[in-house]
Design a protein around this motif. Structure first.
Motif, PDB file in Angstrom:
ATOM      1  N   THR A 198      48.334 116.344  46.272  1.00 20.83           N
ATOM      2  CA  THR A 198      48.019 117.616  45.624  1.00 20.83           C
ATOM      3  C   THR A 198      47.707 118.651  46.699  1.00 20.83           C
ATOM      4  N   ARG A 199      48.035 119.879  46.400  1.00 18.75           N
ATOM      5  CA  ARG A 199      47.760 120.973  47.326  1.00 18.75           C
ATOM      6  C   ARG A 199      46.252 121.207  47.408  1.00 18.75           C
ATOM      7  N   GLY A 200      45.826 121.827  48.498  1.00 19.32           N
ATOM      8  CA  GLY A 200      44.414 122.145  48.675  1.00 19.32           C
ATOM      9  C   GLY A 200      43.921 123.127  47.648  1.00 19.32           C
ATOM     10  N   SER A 201      44.759 124.066  47.276  1.00 21.27           N
ATOM     11  CA  SER A 201      44.418 125.064  46.265  1.00 21.27           C
ATOM     12  C   SER A 201      45.197 124.741  45.012  1.00 21.27           C
TER      13      SER A 201
ATOM     14  N   GLN B 262      47.808 127.809  39.387  1.00 23.62           N
ATOM     15  CA  GLN B 262      48.747 127.390  38.362  1.00 23.62           C
ATOM     16  C   GLN B 262      50.082 127.040  39.013  1.00 23.62           C
ATOM     17  N   VAL B 263      50.663 125.947  38.607  1.00 23.67           N
ATOM     18  CA  VAL B 263      51.939 125.500  39.151  1.00 23.67           C
ATOM     19  C   VAL B 263      53.010 126.566  38.946  1.00 23.67           C
ATOM     20  N   THR B 264      53.000 127.245  37.813  1.00 26.29           N
ATOM     21  CA  THR B 264      54.007 128.267  37.550  1.00 26.29           C
ATOM     22  C   THR B 264      53.911 129.411  38.544  1.00 26.29           C
ATOM     23  N   GLU B 265      52.707 129.763  38.976  1.00 33.83           N
ATOM     24  CA  GLU B 265      52.538 130.817  39.981  1.00 33.83           C
ATOM     25  C   GLU B 265      53.131 130.378  41.310  1.00 33.83           C
TER      26      GLU B 265
ATOM     27  N   ALA C 234      49.580 121.335  41.222  1.00 32.55           N
ATOM     28  CA  ALA C 234      50.339 121.875  42.352  1.00 32.55           C
ATOM     29  C   ALA C 234      50.371 120.790  43.418  1.00 32.55           C
ATOM     30  N   ILE C 235      51.569 120.322  43.748  1.00 34.86           N
ATOM     31  CA  ILE C 235      51.711 119.221  44.701  1.00 34.86           C
ATOM     32  C   ILE C 235      52.741 119.554  45.772  1.00 34.86           C
TER      33      ILE C 235
END
Length: 173
Positions: free
Chosen positions: A156-159, A162-165, A81-82
């Motif tokens: 990248t995101r802090g959390s 899943q990328v799909t979510e 997740a970015i």
């Protein structure tokens, strides 16, 4: 397959040349490259968007990058997740009649006009690749006189859900 790779390096002369040389030797096409200092003095981050044949080839590239002198960290963030952004400056031909139309087009993109000339306007837009491409396509019929893009930079995101979510939320789009 397109991969997004970040490389944290010592900010020294010749580092970028050695790293891009590695891609050249392997005949990988670099679609986008950005480089800039990080929060730590003397350290820079390079973000590559590169085309590779398959996952095995991508892994080989990462291993080769890790072997380079001055490389501190290599991360393939493609499947994480970015947040990624790019800046584009677009000079569009205008007439007094088309300026209002162009304003209406760029407003939903949160783009701004940063320069106005007699026969053109310069527009600044920041966003992901798809957003930039969509705006360029809408402006193309007016006549794009000049275009400059920075290339993608990403974190990248802090959390790391899943990328799909995450893709279902409009904030990523």
């Amino acid at each position: 397959m397109k991969r997004t790779v970040t490389v944290t390096v010592l900010n020294q002369s010749g580092v970028l040349n050695r790293i891009t040389g590695l891609f050249t030797k392997r005949q990988f096409n670099i679609e986008s490259i950005t480089v800039g200092p990080t929060e730590t003095e003397g350290i820079s981050k390079i973000t590559f968007v590169v085309h590779v044949e398959d996952a095995r080839t991508a892994e080989q590239v990462l291993k080769q990058l890790n072997k380079q002198i001055d490389v501190l960290k290599v991360t393939d963030i493609t499947d994480q997740a970015i947040v990624s952004r790019e800046l584009a400056l677009i000079k569009v031909l205008t007439t007094p009649q088309t300026r209002a139309e162009i304003n209406v087009i760029i407003e939903p993109f949160r783009a701004t006009i940063i320069d106005v000339a007699k026969d053109s306007v310069m527009i600044q837009v920041v966003g992901n690749f798809e957003k930039i491409e969509a705006m360029i396509e809408l402006l193309r019929p007016y006549g794009i006189k000049e275009l400059s893009r920075t290339g993608q930079t990403a974190l990248t995101r802090g959390s790391q859900k899943q990328v799909t979510e995450l893709k279902q939320y409009s904030i990523l789009k």
